[in-house]
Design a protein around this motif. Structure first.
Motif, short mmCIF file in Angstrom:
data_model
loop_
_atom_site.label_atom_id
_atom_site.label_comp_id
_atom_site.label_asym_id
_atom_site.label_seq_id
_atom_site.Cartn_x
_atom_site.Cartn_y
_atom_site.Cartn_z
N GLN A 1 15.11 -8.90 -73.77
CA GLN A 1 16.05 -8.16 -74.62
C GLN A 1 17.40 -8.88 -74.68
OE1 GLN A 1 16.65 -4.05 -73.57
NE2 GLN A 1 18.31 -3.80 -75.02
N TYR A 2 17.87 -9.36 -73.54
CA TYR A 2 19.14 -10.08 -73.50
C TYR A 2 19.08 -11.34 -74.37
CZ TYR A 2 23.00 -12.91 -71.81
OH TYR A 2 24.13 -13.69 -71.75
N VAL A 3 18.00 -12.09 -74.26
CA VAL A 3 17.85 -13.30 -75.05
C VAL A 3 17.82 -12.95 -76.55
CG1 VAL A 3 16.28 -15.22 -75.59
CG2 VAL A 3 16.75 -14.61 -73.21
N SER A 4 17.10 -11.92 -76.91
CA SER A 4 17.05 -11.49 -78.32
C SER A 4 18.43 -11.11 -78.84
CB SER A 4 16.08 -10.31 -78.50
OG SER A 4 14.78 -10.73 -78.24
N GLU A 5 19.22 -10.43 -78.02
CA GLU A 5 20.58 -10.07 -78.42
C GLU A 5 21.45 -11.30 -78.62
OE1 GLU A 5 21.98 -7.32 -75.48
OE2 GLU A 5 20.53 -5.78 -76.06
N GLN A 6 21.27 -12.31 -77.76
CA GLN A 6 22.04 -13.54 -77.89
C GLN A 6 21.68 -14.29 -79.17
OE1 GLN A 6 24.65 -14.43 -75.81
NE2 GLN A 6 24.22 -12.37 -75.12
N ILE A 7 20.42 -14.26 -79.52
CA ILE A 7 19.98 -14.90 -80.77
C ILE A 7 20.59 -14.17 -81.96
CG2 ILE A 7 18.00 -15.34 -82.26
CD1 ILE A 7 16.38 -15.83 -79.68
N ARG A 8 20.57 -12.85 -81.91
CA ARG A 8 21.13 -12.03 -82.99
C ARG A 8 22.60 -12.34 -83.16
NH1 ARG A 8 20.22 -7.21 -80.95
NH2 ARG A 8 18.00 -7.58 -80.98
#
Length: 168
Positions: free
Chosen positions: A161-168
């Motif tokens: 989830q953290y990685v996905s937020e960083q990509i966003r």
């Protein structure tokens, strides 16, 4: 806030026969960030496998470096080694320097390395936009698709989830 300079060093020695390692890296750089990734995989024994995939997304004035080296010793017969560095440049000012390297002293091996760099496919962006997806959402979707080989390997939900937020 984020760091202006990031340096990652990863060194792996395959010291026993039938050893395997997988390395998956994703780097995102924006503004004037500089991301520097150096990897070294040392195949010392026979019948070992290494699989390395690093992907970078560079925006604004960011630049990146990927220097990866696979060393296969003379006794490391039956080695399988793969190294790939793929990059997505989201700005005309973003820059990447990549040096995938193989140093092979054994003669019964399967080894490959490669490097790609590209930008968004205009047709893909147009396709998403024509389906009512806004430009920013379409770009995020395409970056997520580019990074999927790496993000899919993250097995801890909170980190994913953290990685996905960083990509966003």
């Amino acid at each position: 806030p984020h760091a202006e300079l990031i340096r990652n060093n990863l060194s792996i020695a395959l010291n026993g026969s039938y050893t395997e390692t997988d390395m998956h890296g994703l780097y995102l750089a924006t503004d004037h960030q500089h991301v520097d990734n150096h990897t070294f995989v040392d195949h010392r024994m026979p019948n070992c496998n290494s699989n390395e995939l690093y992907k970078g997304v560079l925006m604004d004035n960011a630049n990146g470096v990927f220097t990866g080296k696979i060393h296969v010793h003379v006794d490391a017969q039956k080695t399988n080694a793969f190294q790939q560095n793929n990059n997505l440049l989201l700005s005309t000012k973003a820059d990447i320097n990549s040096q995938p390297q193989l140093e092979i002293y054994a003669d019964d091996v399967k080894c490959s390395h490669g490097f790609t760099v590209g930008q968004f496919n205009p047709e893909s962006l147009f396709y998403l936009r024509s389906r009512g997806i806004g430009e920013e959402a379409a770009r995020t979707l395409l970056v997520n698709a580019f990074a999927y080989d790496i993000t899919n390997e993250v097995k801890i939900p909170a980190i994913q989830q953290y990685v996905s937020e960083q990509i966003r």
